[in-house]
Design a protein around this motif. Structure first.
Motif, PDB file in Angstrom:
ATOM      1  N   LEU A 223       0.827  -1.207   0.000  1.00  0.00           N
ATOM      2  CA  LEU A 223       0.000   0.000   0.000  1.00  0.00           C
ATOM      3  C   LEU A 223       0.863   1.260   0.000  1.00  0.00           C
ATOM      4  N   MET A 224       1.919   1.256   0.800  1.00  0.00           N
ATOM      5  CA  MET A 224       2.796   2.419   0.854  1.00  0.00           C
ATOM      6  C   MET A 224       3.521   2.616  -0.473  1.00  0.00           C
ATOM      7  N   ASP A 225       3.930   1.522  -1.110  1.00  0.00           N
ATOM      8  CA  ASP A 225       4.573   1.632  -2.426  1.00  0.00           C
ATOM      9  C   ASP A 225       3.636   2.302  -3.428  1.00  0.00           C
ATOM     10  N   ALA A 226       2.350   1.952  -3.334  1.00  0.00           N
ATOM     11  CA  ALA A 226       1.383   2.450  -4.310  1.00  0.00           C
ATOM     12  C   ALA A 226       0.864   3.842  -3.980  1.00  0.00           C
ATOM     13  N   GLU A 227       0.680   4.138  -2.679  1.00  0.00           N
ATOM     14  CA  GLU A 227      -0.042   5.350  -2.311  1.00  0.00           C
ATOM     15  C   GLU A 227       0.668   6.240  -1.300  1.00  0.00           C
ATOM     16  N   GLY A 228       1.749   5.774  -0.718  1.00  0.00           N
ATOM     17  CA  GLY A 228       2.470   6.598   0.232  1.00  0.00           C
ATOM     18  C   GLY A 228       1.988   6.434   1.666  1.00  0.00           C
TER      19      GLY A 228
ATOM     20  N   ILE B 206      -5.388  -1.298   5.351  1.00  0.00           N
ATOM     21  CA  ILE B 206      -4.691  -2.581   5.292  1.00  0.00           C
ATOM     22  C   ILE B 206      -5.686  -3.726   5.460  1.00  0.00           C
ATOM     23  N   GLY B 207      -6.632  -3.543   6.400  1.00  0.00           N
ATOM     24  CA  GLY B 207      -7.656  -4.571   6.601  1.00  0.00           C
ATOM     25  C   GLY B 207      -8.481  -4.780   5.342  1.00  0.00           C
ATOM     26  N   ALA B 208      -8.823  -3.678   4.671  1.00  0.00           N
ATOM     27  CA  ALA B 208      -9.609  -3.780   3.439  1.00  0.00           C
ATOM     28  C   ALA B 208      -8.838  -4.538   2.365  1.00  0.00           C
ATOM     29  N   GLN B 209      -7.541  -4.281   2.273  1.00  0.00           N
ATOM     30  CA  GLN B 209      -6.739  -4.971   1.259  1.00  0.00           C
ATOM     31  C   GLN B 209      -6.656  -6.465   1.543  1.00  0.00           C
ATOM     32  N   LEU B 210      -6.625  -6.817   2.818  1.00  0.00           N
ATOM     33  CA  LEU B 210      -6.511  -8.220   3.194  1.00  0.00           C
ATOM     34  C   LEU B 210      -7.870  -8.895   3.344  1.00  0.00           C
ATOM     35  N   GLY B 211      -8.955  -8.112   3.225  1.00  0.00           N
ATOM     36  CA  GLY B 211     -10.280  -8.671   3.431  1.00  0.00           C
ATOM     37  C   GLY B 211     -10.514  -9.081   4.865  1.00  0.00           C
ATOM     38  N   ALA B 212      -9.965  -8.287   5.788  1.00  0.00           N
ATOM     39  CA  ALA B 212     -10.045  -8.620   7.210  1.00  0.00           C
ATOM     40  C   ALA B 212     -10.586  -7.431   7.992  1.00  0.00           C
ATOM     41  N   ASP B 213     -11.143  -7.724   9.147  1.00  0.00           N
ATOM     42  CA  ASP B 213     -11.595  -6.684  10.065  1.00  0.00           C
ATOM     43  C   ASP B 213     -10.360  -5.932  10.561  1.00  0.00           C
TER      44      ASP B 213
ATOM     45  N   SER C 170      14.072   0.710  -3.676  1.00  0.00           N
ATOM     46  CA  SER C 170      12.999  -0.074  -4.295  1.00  0.00           C
ATOM     47  C   SER C 170      11.667   0.155  -3.587  1.00  0.00           C
ATOM     48  N   HIS C 171      11.710   0.767  -2.399  1.00  0.00           N
ATOM     49  CA  HIS C 171      10.495   1.116  -1.646  1.00  0.00           C
ATOM     50  C   HIS C 171      10.639   2.557  -1.124  1.00  0.00           C
ATOM     51  N   PRO C 172      10.748   3.542  -2.012  1.00  0.00           N
ATOM     52  CA  PRO C 172      11.104   4.898  -1.577  1.00  0.00           C
ATOM     53  C   PRO C 172      10.092   5.539  -0.641  1.00  0.00           C
ATOM     54  N   ARG C 173       8.795   5.291  -0.858  1.00  0.00           N
ATOM     55  CA  ARG C 173       7.792   5.927   0.002  1.00  0.00           C
ATOM     56  C   ARG C 173       7.853   5.387   1.421  1.00  0.00           C
TER      57      ARG C 173
END
Length: 237
Positions: free
Chosen positions: A38-43, A52-59, A112-115
């Motif tokens: 998520l940080m790589d994509a959006e900072g 993070i929960g939404a990305q993992l499909g978790a509460d 490789s993970h600047p954000r």
């Protein structure tokens, strides 16, 4: 009539059927990897338990079973990057080559993970990967002949250089493309136009200012530090 419990079970079964596979069980590593993605994509703004929960499909509350808060998670992300840097790394018999290879690897991971690097290079993780890195550095400096107190001072100087330079380079990577181009073109633009009458040394160096490569410059600065440390090593004639 179907009970509410039955409806919930059927809904969950439907979700699994839609995805074709059950959701993976949450683990600290899975959460850290999702956070880093998520940080790589959006900072940094994406660093929330809800996202993070939404990305993992978790509460999102389920993440608290593994991490006390967002800062605890961020420190684990920092340690994950260190772990990535030393994965498969084997110290050599030469202390200087060990440090050179290690620091080049670590900078490569940060870029490789600047954000994420912008946030984590200023933190102390106090976690296993960081302790392994510190142990490697102190071992190398001990092999160079430094007693513990001096080894610590040289370790801090080296690590501070690596983290500061990596943070600077990572921050540059996170700038928008137009801003980056403006900064990079300054050497061949504004600096090349400086009159020799007022800035003679800049004018003399102008043809070379734009030719400096960031990677090569990092290697040069690292070698200069290692040269200085080697010159200070106990027992050197």
């Amino acid at each position: 009539m179907e009970s509410r419990t039955g409806k919930r079970a059927a809904a969950e079964k439907g979700k699994r059927a839609d995805s074709g596979r059950p959701r993976p069980s949450l683990t600290p590593r899975l959460i850290v990897e999702a956070c880093l993605a998520l940080m790589d994509a959006e900072g940094a703004d994406a660093l929330t338990f809800r996202r993070i929960g939404a990305q993992l499909g978790a509460d999102p509350a389920a993440l608290n079973r593994h991490f006390r808060n967002k800062d605890d998670l961020l420190l684990s992300v920092a340690d994950h990057l260190l772990e990535e840097g030393i994965e498969g790394f084997e110290p050599s018999g030469d202390w200087r080559q060990t440090l050179r290879r290690l620091f080049i690897r670590m900078r490569k991971v940060y870029l490789s993970h600047p954000r994420a690097a912008v946030l984590v290079t200023v933190r102390i993780t106090r976690r296993p990967a960081e302790m392994r890195v510190v142990e490697m550095i102190l071992t190398a400096l001990s092999d160079a002949g430094f007693p513990p107190e001096q080894a610590v001072r040289h370790c801090r100087a080296l690590v501070d250089f690596l983290l500061a330079r990596s943070c600077m380079d990572a921050t540059h990577c996170t700038l928008d493309a137009q801003t980056r181009r403006g900064d990079e073109s300054a050497w061949s633009g504004e600096y090349a136009a400086v009159p020799a009458a007022t800035h003679p040394h800049i004018a003399a160096a102008a043809p070379y200012l734009a030719s400096v490569d960031d990677d090569a410059n990092f290697h040069l600065a690292l070698d200069l530090m290692l040269d200085a440390i080697a010159a200070r090593a106990p027992g050197r004639d």
